[in-house]
Design a protein around this motif. Structure first.
Motif, PDB file in Angstrom:
ATOM      1  N   GLY A 146       0.831  -1.214   0.000  1.00 14.73           N
ATOM      2  CA  GLY A 146       0.000   0.000   0.000  1.00 14.73           C
ATOM      3  C   GLY A 146       0.858   1.252   0.000  1.00 14.73           C
ATOM      4  N   THR A 147       1.914   1.262   0.840  1.00 13.41           N
ATOM      5  CA  THR A 147       2.758   2.472   0.877  1.00 13.41           C
ATOM      6  C   THR A 147       3.519   2.640  -0.440  1.00 13.41           C
ATOM      7  N   THR A 148       3.850   1.514  -1.079  1.00 11.05           N
ATOM      8  CA  THR A 148       4.503   1.625  -2.392  1.00 11.05           C
ATOM      9  C   THR A 148       3.563   2.296  -3.387  1.00 11.05           C
ATOM     10  N   LEU A 149       2.289   1.872  -3.349  1.00 14.38           N
ATOM     11  CA  LEU A 149       1.308   2.500  -4.237  1.00 14.38           C
ATOM     12  C   LEU A 149       1.242   4.000  -3.991  1.00 14.38           C
ATOM     13  N   ILE A 150       1.252   4.386  -2.702  1.00 14.60           N
ATOM     14  CA  ILE A 150       1.174   5.808  -2.370  1.00 14.60           C
ATOM     15  C   ILE A 150       2.383   6.541  -2.937  1.00 14.60           C
ATOM     16  N   ALA A 151       3.571   5.947  -2.717  1.00 19.33           N
ATOM     17  CA  ALA A 151       4.784   6.601  -3.203  1.00 19.33           C
ATOM     18  C   ALA A 151       4.734   6.779  -4.713  1.00 19.33           C
ATOM     19  N   LEU A 152       4.271   5.735  -5.414  1.00 22.44           N
ATOM     20  CA  LEU A 152       4.180   5.830  -6.868  1.00 22.44           C
ATOM     21  C   LEU A 152       3.151   6.871  -7.270  1.00 22.44           C
ATOM     22  N   GLY A 153       2.055   6.938  -6.484  1.00 23.60           N
ATOM     23  CA  GLY A 153       1.046   7.968  -6.746  1.00 23.60           C
ATOM     24  C   GLY A 153       1.656   9.360  -6.640  1.00 23.60           C
ATOM     25  N   CYS A 154       2.468   9.575  -5.590  1.00 23.30           N
ATOM     26  CA  CYS A 154       3.119  10.878  -5.425  1.00 23.30           C
ATOM     27  C   CYS A 154       3.999  11.185  -6.634  1.00 23.30           C
ATOM     28  N   MET A 155       4.769  10.190  -7.067  1.00 23.70           N
ATOM     29  CA  MET A 155       5.671  10.429  -8.208  1.00 23.70           C
ATOM     30  C   MET A 155       4.874  10.733  -9.463  1.00 23.70           C
ATOM     31  N   THR A 156       3.743  10.038  -9.643  1.00 18.59           N
ATOM     32  CA  THR A 156       2.914  10.297 -10.817  1.00 18.59           C
ATOM     33  C   THR A 156       2.382  11.725 -10.791  1.00 18.59           C
ATOM     34  N   VAL A 157       1.932  12.158  -9.608  1.00 18.63           N
ATOM     35  CA  VAL A 157       1.443  13.536  -9.490  1.00 18.63           C
ATOM     36  C   VAL A 157       2.564  14.507  -9.835  1.00 18.63           C
ATOM     37  N   LEU A 158       3.762  14.237  -9.312  1.00 21.93           N
ATOM     38  CA  LEU A 158       4.903  15.118  -9.590  1.00 21.93           C
ATOM     39  C   LEU A 158       5.197  15.159 -11.090  1.00 21.93           C
ATOM     40  N   ALA A 159       5.139  13.979 -11.734  1.00 17.53           N
ATOM     41  CA  ALA A 159       5.405  13.961 -13.168  1.00 17.53           C
ATOM     42  C   ALA A 159       4.351  14.752 -13.920  1.00 17.53           C
ATOM     43  N   GLY A 160       3.117  14.758 -13.374  1.00 15.97           N
ATOM     44  CA  GLY A 160       2.060  15.539 -14.007  1.00 15.97           C
ATOM     45  C   GLY A 160       2.300  17.025 -13.853  1.00 15.97           C
ATOM     46  N   ILE A 161       2.743  17.431 -12.658  1.00 18.86           N
ATOM     47  CA  ILE A 161       3.026  18.859 -12.435  1.00 18.86           C
ATOM     48  C   ILE A 161       4.169  19.302 -13.348  1.00 18.86           C
ATOM     49  N   ALA A 162       5.218  18.470 -13.397  1.00 16.69           N
ATOM     50  CA  ALA A 162       6.286  18.608 -14.393  1.00 16.69           C
ATOM     51  C   ALA A 162       7.028  19.938 -14.381  1.00 16.69           C
ATOM     52  N   THR A 163       6.963  20.706 -13.277  1.00 17.60           N
ATOM     53  CA  THR A 163       7.814  21.901 -13.180  1.00 17.60           C
ATOM     54  C   THR A 163       9.225  21.440 -12.810  1.00 17.60           C
ATOM     55  N   PRO A 164      10.230  22.267 -13.033  1.00 22.63           N
ATOM     56  CA  PRO A 164      11.590  21.841 -12.676  1.00 22.63           C
ATOM     57  C   PRO A 164      11.712  21.409 -11.225  1.00 22.63           C
ATOM     58  N   SER A 165      11.058  22.129 -10.308  1.00 25.20           N
ATOM     59  CA  SER A 165      11.177  21.732  -8.902  1.00 25.20           C
ATOM     60  C   SER A 165      10.466  20.408  -8.659  1.00 25.20           C
ATOM     61  N   ALA A 166       9.329  20.191  -9.361  1.00 21.47           N
ATOM     62  CA  ALA A 166       8.619  18.924  -9.192  1.00 21.47           C
ATOM     63  C   ALA A 166       9.469  17.763  -9.689  1.00 21.47           C
ATOM     64  N   MET A 167      10.130  17.948 -10.837  1.00 22.49           N
ATOM     65  CA  MET A 167      10.955  16.861 -11.366  1.00 22.49           C
ATOM     66  C   MET A 167      12.136  16.587 -10.439  1.00 22.49           C
ATOM     67  N   ALA A 168      12.679  17.663  -9.831  1.00 27.13           N
ATOM     68  CA  ALA A 168      13.784  17.479  -8.884  1.00 27.13           C
ATOM     69  C   ALA A 168      13.312  16.673  -7.690  1.00 27.13           C
ATOM     70  N   ALA A 169      12.130  17.050  -7.155  1.00 27.52           N
ATOM     71  CA  ALA A 169      11.593  16.328  -6.004  1.00 27.52           C
ATOM     72  C   ALA A 169      11.371  14.863  -6.370  1.00 27.52           C
ATOM     73  N   LEU A 170      10.886  14.640  -7.592  1.00 30.91           N
ATOM     74  CA  LEU A 170      10.623  13.269  -8.047  1.00 30.91           C
ATOM     75  C   LEU A 170      11.890  12.430  -8.001  1.00 30.91           C
ATOM     76  N   VAL A 171      12.974  12.992  -8.536  1.00 27.87           N
ATOM     77  CA  VAL A 171      14.217  12.212  -8.609  1.00 27.87           C
ATOM     78  C   VAL A 171      14.732  11.879  -7.211  1.00 27.87           C
ATOM     79  N   VAL A 172      14.730  12.864  -6.319  1.00 30.71           N
ATOM     80  CA  VAL A 172      15.253  12.618  -4.971  1.00 30.71           C
ATOM     81  C   VAL A 172      14.370  11.619  -4.240  1.00 30.71           C
ATOM     82  N   PHE A 173      13.060  11.788  -4.390  1.00 29.56           N
ATOM     83  CA  PHE A 173      12.134  10.878  -3.726  1.00 29.56           C
ATOM     84  C   PHE A 173      12.307   9.445  -4.254  1.00 29.56           C
ATOM     85  N   LEU A 174      12.482   9.352  -5.579  1.00 22.78           N
ATOM     86  CA  LEU A 174      12.666   8.034  -6.197  1.00 22.78           C
ATOM     87  C   LEU A 174      13.880   7.332  -5.605  1.00 22.78           C
ATOM     88  N   LEU A 175      14.952   8.078  -5.448  1.00 25.86           N
ATOM     89  CA  LEU A 175      16.180   7.516  -4.887  1.00 25.86           C
ATOM     90  C   LEU A 175      15.953   7.035  -3.453  1.00 25.86           C
TER      91      LEU A 175
END
Lengths: 755, 509
Positions: A294-323
């Motif tokens: 369930g928490t994995t799903l949530i994390a992936l959901g967050c990353m998907t939202v970030l990819a949708g926002i797609a601003t430079p700061s969102a993409m940065a947050a996505l990469v760090v969070f992914l790591l």
């Protein structure tokens, strides 16, 4: 050299994998160290290759796609994660599945998976990306279904494959359309596509593909199901790497596809709904792995939202969070597996007091818990700060979503890393034992970096920056630091952690009662039902097509012919030169016509097979008369002989059958088919009378028969000389028919006495 | 070269006669069949090597000039199909001996199989429409005999459906030929095409269009296209395993081959045929794969898959143009190999576990057989890097390039459903634990016919580049009707304004 290193990162695991089952038979669980070495080496190879390395091979030059690899910052980060976490997981697998008779198969597919995943993140070609994507899907299928004796595992494997492969086909569609629209297969050469007429279709296809792989709503159901795989598989594929493939795809496509509502809205909706649905699942979960899923799903959901926002700061947050997420989630899953092994259950309701029996695991659980909570100094703390900062930029809805995510993570941290070890030892805990050393080493290999990386991130800015930049983001060393003063993200984060802790420590039983999932709310069941209904529909259609047996099928063939001929006439009547109507008819013609009509009528009226066959014979005799009337005696004789023989043979053959004609089916339809095919042939004969388009070769045959063929009978010369090859074939037909009839009759004679 | 073109037809027919002569020794018959089909393979490969993608070879039988006599023409496609046909017969014979270890199949089995090979090669090589009809009859009658040979009531019932519908196809073909000859005065494919083009340009090609409509239906029945495929699922699961594998690989493909020649050489520029084929192709893909999804017997599932794959091929033919035809050529070769392979494995499943999937189980312990199933199954579903992936990609790419997005969508959905039914077989037959454990092994030699074909699939996938390059030039050549004509020596007629056959008539005293 760098180019071949890139290739080696994929080729090495791919080449070693087939040998692993045999090696495991020989060396047992120790083979896992070799597998781990291979995974580690593959990451080392990409690192040694260095940024900017590329390699390509023209695989299908006539179409354009090539096997092209290139290494950018994001690819390097992913490659390191894949190889590094892969090595830890493979070591863990050797301990965890030590007694599995199919350990070799497990290791082999895991290593294949490492190769496919490396190819996926290093690919610079749309088609190679797709190919790697499909291989990861299939490897996942083989791994989820590893315990083939469990019906549950087989069902989950099938579900996982159908969903991810369905997404894979969307990806193929998207890839082909995109390549066609952009005029290139290279990822690095893709232009911004938002203005292209096919853009909406392409964007949606890519998003569906990513959503299936990364288990986003409404495809989120396959991931919890996949938890019946052995824990190393869950830890690697279904939390740390494979599910990230969808996110990788979104990151790769973001430069050319993002920037419109077609990209943003679907991703926000899918990601947001996933977070909500998965938070619910977490609250009611009783299984350790289900909670983590369930928490994995949530994390992936967050990353998907970030990819949708797609601003430079969102993409940065996505990469760090992914790591951060990849590290601590792999550790958390391995811990869950350790608890399962040590205590013999994964049921959260009975797990308690394990700290004495499993001290090392308890210590590691503390380390992992800090990461899962998102507390300083873990890397996930930095990631959470970045996430919440993006949320505050993007509006209250995203703040609520990410807040909910943080609460759920804290809740899960308490339930997974605290509750099983704390409290009075339950009866289970008394029999519990610490897990083997290999497993502990493996857990530590990822858990400690996850925690220790936090303070180092700012220092590692130079390393991380290219990865973020390749993903279309920007980040400063300051943002990667642990302390930014008392800021809104910090406050929201602390509030979320507190709520999560309260929920996890005090409210978990009540939450489970309050949020009881309604029975209809089971997407997996919906998915299964969809297939059941589809197959039922298929069955109905197929049975309809086969209904009526050969007779209906024959009628269908004739009807189609009539329809097609009629269609050709109707669509373009001008092109059809019809002959002038010639009403002259000799008495013999009229007699032939009368006989033919009489025969046809008799055939329709006949109530017995024999009568119908005789009437049909009359039709043939009518045709004979026409040949006679138009000075073709040889044809007339042949036709007459054939008619007589046919009638006799058919009568002989029907001797044993009942004589009635079964009258099934609609007479109207049959009459319609008969009349339409009759009319069709009539038109065809009429058309055949019209002007010729080319000189008939018959004239040449007639003229050449004597001088060239040395024969007076033109027909004979054609049969045995000019077109002797046809005659060869016809003789072959006769001979084969004779052989076939002989075989059947011999069988019949053999069978007869028995019946 | 000329003898090479005619030998793939004559050699199997001779082999059939020879095998009949050794009717009392099944082992010698099998040896004759193996050597003959190996000979066809060698001839096919030498033709292929000599022709490459751009070459054409022609034999005017009896030395009679086209169109007065019959010509055999081989381009890369014909040569490749002849090779593959020989390989399939070779594999089937080897499979019966090595894998099934069946005893005497009856003294007519091998002769009939070789006669079938001769007919198939004839159909792939002839450049004359009536001659094509003759080879269709050879194929029909020998396959009918193979189908009904064992005489079980189920087989007899199946063969009635099979023969009835195929005879309708033959009748339609023949009527169509009558009209073609009546109008065009010739039966040579290239010549008919020429006359059709001239007539169309003059605005009176309609009568030939009617004839082509009949040929279209006849070929569509032979190919197993929607809605005319009823004979296929009614019959393919009934004959012996080796026979159904050969049928699966070769029979429908003769129809598809005829459709390729019809759309490119016999009726060049007849766009209405392609518009009809677009609809037929999409419906065939869908109905075939839906049929497969709801079946529960291995060979029935595989039979319906043939139909859906025929849909891909027809869709490719419908798209038209060198690129799409190149994709069809690639797909055709891939499909024959993969489909035969699956039927061979299906035969093993059937033999050891029974036909229905609910009874099949636990074959995963036979690792080699698992590989021999998974490779073609995944190839069929289009999983990279196997041959099916490049094949499907070619069709989809051609469809996208021609803006036929309907075909793209249907092809993708069909792909998913294909995977569904392949996985159904795999899970049921290989993963599900058996009720009793099988002790004996299924070793390398027994699996080798299937592994050989699986290896071919892998090689074709990895070497997709060269194969696709070759098929691209073949596709271009097929469309280059003039090259075909020039070789068939029809160009004198194009050049001279005199009536077409005067040149030939003048050569007499």
């Amino acid at each position: 050299m760098p180019a071949s290193l890139l290739l080696a990162a994929i080729a090495l695991p791919l080449c070693v994998a087939p040998a692993l089952p045999a090696l495991t038979r020989r060396f047992g669980w120790r083979t896992s160290w070799l597998a781990a070495l291979v995974a580690g080496l593959s990451a080392a190879f990409t690192m040694a290759a260095g940024l900017g390395a590329d390699w390509s091979y023209q695989w299908l030059p006539s179409l354009g796609p090539a096997l092209a690899l290139s290494l950018d910052g994001f690819g390097l980060l992913m490659s390191a994660l894949i190889g590094g976490i892969g090595a830890a997981i493979l070591i863990y697998a050797g301990g965890y599945s030590r007694h599995d008779p199919h350990l070799g198969r497990l290791l082999a597919w895991l290593v294949v998976f490492v190769a496919a995943m490396q190819a996926l993140v290093l690919a610079d070609d749309l088609l190679l990306l797709f190919a790697a994507w499909e291989v990861t899907s299939f490897a996942s299928f083989m791994l989820v279904g590893h315990s083939t004796h469990l019906a549950e595992a087989r069902a989950a494997a099938r579900r996982a494959l159908l969903v991810t492969a369905g997404g894979g086909l969307c990806l193929l569609g998207g890839v082909v359309l995109l390549a066609d629209a952009a005029g290139t297969w290279r990822l690095s050469e893709l232009a911004v596509m938002t203005d292209h007429s096919l853009y909406p279709a392409i964007a949606i296809l890519f998003i569906v593909a990513a959503a299936t792989k990364s288990a986003q709503f409404p495809f989120h159901f396959w991931l919890p199901g996949a938890m019946c795989a052995p824990t190393p598989v869950s830890a690697y594929l279904h939390s740390a790497t494979m599910v990230k493939a969808g996110i990788v795809l979104l990151v790769r496509m973001q430069p050319s596809l993002s920037g419109s509502a077609w990209w943003e809205l679907p991703l926000l909706i899918a990601g947001g709904l996933t977070i909500v649905v998965a938070a619910w699942r977490c609250a009611v979960a009783v299984d350790l792995k289900a909670l983590l899923a369930g928490t994995t799903l949530i994390a992936l959901g967050c990353m998907t939202v970030l990819a949708g926002i797609a601003t430079p700061s969102a993409m940065a947050a996505l990469v760090v969070f992914l790591l951060a997420h990849a590290l601590y989630k792999a550790a958390a899953f391995m811990l869950a597996g350790a608890i399962d092994h040590g205590a013999g259950t994964r049921d959260l309701r009975v797990l308690a007091g394990l700290r004495r029996a499993m001290p090392w695991s308890a210590g590691l659980a503390g380390v992992i818990g800090l990461s899962l909570l998102g507390l300083a100094p873990s890397a996930s703390f930095v990631a959470k700060e970045l996430l919440l900062a993006v949320a505050i930029e993007s509006g209250p809805l995203v703040v609520i979503l990410f807040g909910l995510a943080a609460i759920s993570f804290a809740f899960a941290a308490v339930r997974v890393c605290w509750a099983p070890f704390a409290g009075r030892p339950s009866s289970r805990a008394e029999h519990a034992h610490e897990v083997d050393r290999a497993s502990l080493i493996a857990i530590a290999m990822v858990a400690i970096p996850a925690l220790a990386l936090g303070p180092l991130l700012a220092a590692a800015h130079a390393v991380l920056e290219p990865a973020v930049a390749a993903a279309g983001g920007t980040i400063t060393a300051y943002q990667l630091g642990l302390w930014h003063g008392v800021s809104a993200p910090l406050v929201i984060g602390l509030f979320a952690i507190t709520s999560g802790l309260i929920a996890g420590l005090l409210l978990h039983r009540r939450l489970r009662a309050w949020l009881r999932t309604p029975r209809w709310w089971d997407a997996a069941a919906w998915h299964d039902a969809l297939w059941v209904h589809l197959v039922a529909l298929a069955k109905r259609l197929t049975e309809t097509m086969a209904a009526g047996g050969p007779r209906a099928a024959a009628a269908l063939c004739l009807a189609v012919t009539a329809l097609l001929v009629l269609g050709v006439i109707v669509t373009d009547p001008e092109r059809l030169p019809l002959p002038a109507w010639n009403a002259d008819a000799s008495p013999l013609d009229l007699a032939a016509l009368a006989l033919t009509l009489l025969g046809a009528g008799g055939c329709i009226a006949a109530r017995s097979r024999m009568a119908a066959v005789c009437a049909l014979g009359a039709v043939g005799t009518g045709v004979t008369l026409i040949f006679l009337a138009h000075s073709a005696p040889d044809l007339a004789v042949t036709q007459f002989l054939v008619e007589v023989l046919t009638v006799l043979l058919v009568m002989l053959a029907f001797r044993r059958l009942s004589d009635g004609i079964s009258d099934s089916g609609s007479k109207l339809i049959r009459a319609g088919v008969a009349l339409s095919i009759g009319a069709t042939v009539f038109v065809l004969v009429l058309v055949a009378q019209g002007t010729q388009l080319g000189q008939p070769v018959g004239a040449w045959h007639a003229a050449a028969a004597i001088p060239e063929g040395h024969g007076r009978n033109v027909v004979n010369v054609i049969l045995v000389d000019f077109r002797a090859f046809d005659t060869l074939g016809e003789i072959a037909v006769l001979a084969i028919a004779a052989i076939g009839a002989g075989v059947l009759l011999a069988r019949h004679r053999k069978l007869e006495p028995a019946t | 070269m000329n003898a090479l073109v005619v030998s793939p037809i004559l050699l199997p027919l001779l082999g059939a006669v020879l095998a009949l002569a050794w009717r009392n020794s099944p082992a010698s018959q099998a040896r004759i069949a193996l050597w003959t089909s190996a000979g066809v393979i060698v001839i096919g490969i030498s033709l292929l090597a000599a022709l490459g993608g751009h070459g054409l070879a022609i034999t005017q039988l009896g030395g009679w000039p086209v169109p007065a006599g019959i010509a055999l023409v081989s381009d890369g496609l014909s040569a490749a199909l002849v090779t593959i046909a020989g390989l399939m017969i070779f594999t089937a014979v080897a499979y019966r001996r090595l894998s099934l270890r069946e005893s005497d199949p009856g003294h007519c089995f091998h002769p009939l199989l070789l006669a079938l090979l001769g007919g198939v090669c004839g159909a792939f090589l002839t450049a004359d429409l009536f001659n094509l009809f003759v080879w269709f009859e050879v194929i029909l009658i020998s396959s009918f005999a193979l189908l009904a040979m064992e005489g079980r009531s189920q087989q007899i019932r199946a063969s009635v459906s099979y023969v009835l519908l195929n005879l309708i196809a033959s009748a339609l073909f023949l009527i169509g030929l009558g009209l073609v000859y009546g109008k065009a005065g010739t039966l040579a494919m290239a010549d008919v095409g020429l006359i059709y083009q001239q007539a169309s340009a003059a605005g009176n090609g309609g009568s030939l269009d009617l004839a082509f409509a009949l040929l279209l239906v006849a070929f569509a029945i032979k190919a197993g296209a929607f809605p005319l495929y009823a004979w296929l699922p009614a019959s393919y699961h009934t004959p012996s395993h080796a026979v159904s594998a050969v049928f699966a690989g070769l029979l429908t493909k003769v129809g598809v081959y005829a459709l390729i020649r019809l759309t490119t050489q016999v009726a060049p520029g007849a766009d209405w045929i392609r518009e009809v084929l677009v609809v037929i192709g999409m419906l065939t893909m869908l109905m075939g794969v839906l049929g497969a999804a709801c079946q529960s017997e291995v060979r029935r599932i595989l039979s319906y898959h043939i139909i859906s794959q025929i849909g891909y091929l027809i869709a490719g033919i419908a798209i038209g143009g060198p690129t799409a035809i190149a994709a069809v050529v690639f797909y055709l070769i891939h499909h024959i190999v993969v489909k035969t392979n699956l039927f061979l494995v299906g035969g093993i499943i059937d033999r050891h576990r029974g036909a229905t999937l609910s009874r099949a189980a636990g074959l995963a312990s036979w690792t080699l057989l698992t590989i021999a199933f998974l490779v073609p199954a995944l190839s069929l579903a289009g999983i990279p890097p196997l041959s099916g992936f490049a094949a499907k990609l070619g069709i989809i790419h051609a469809a996208a390039g021609a803006e036929r997005y309907g075909i793209v969508a249907v092809a993708l959905i069909t792909g998913l459903l294909t995977l569904y039914s392949m996985i159904k077989i795999y899970i049921a037959a290989f993963w599900t634990p058996p009720e009793r454990v099988v002790r004996h092994r299924f070793g390398l030699i027994r699996t080798s016919p299937m592994l050989g074909l699986a290896a071919l699939t892998v090689v074709m996938g990895l070497a997709a580049g060269p194969v696709a390059n070759w098929s691209q030039s073949v596709g271009t050549l097929i469309h280059n009707v003039d090259a075909y004509r020039r070789l068939a020596q029809v160009e004198t007629q194009i050049a001279e304004p005199t009536p077409p056959h005067d040149a030939l008539v003048r050569s007499q005293p």
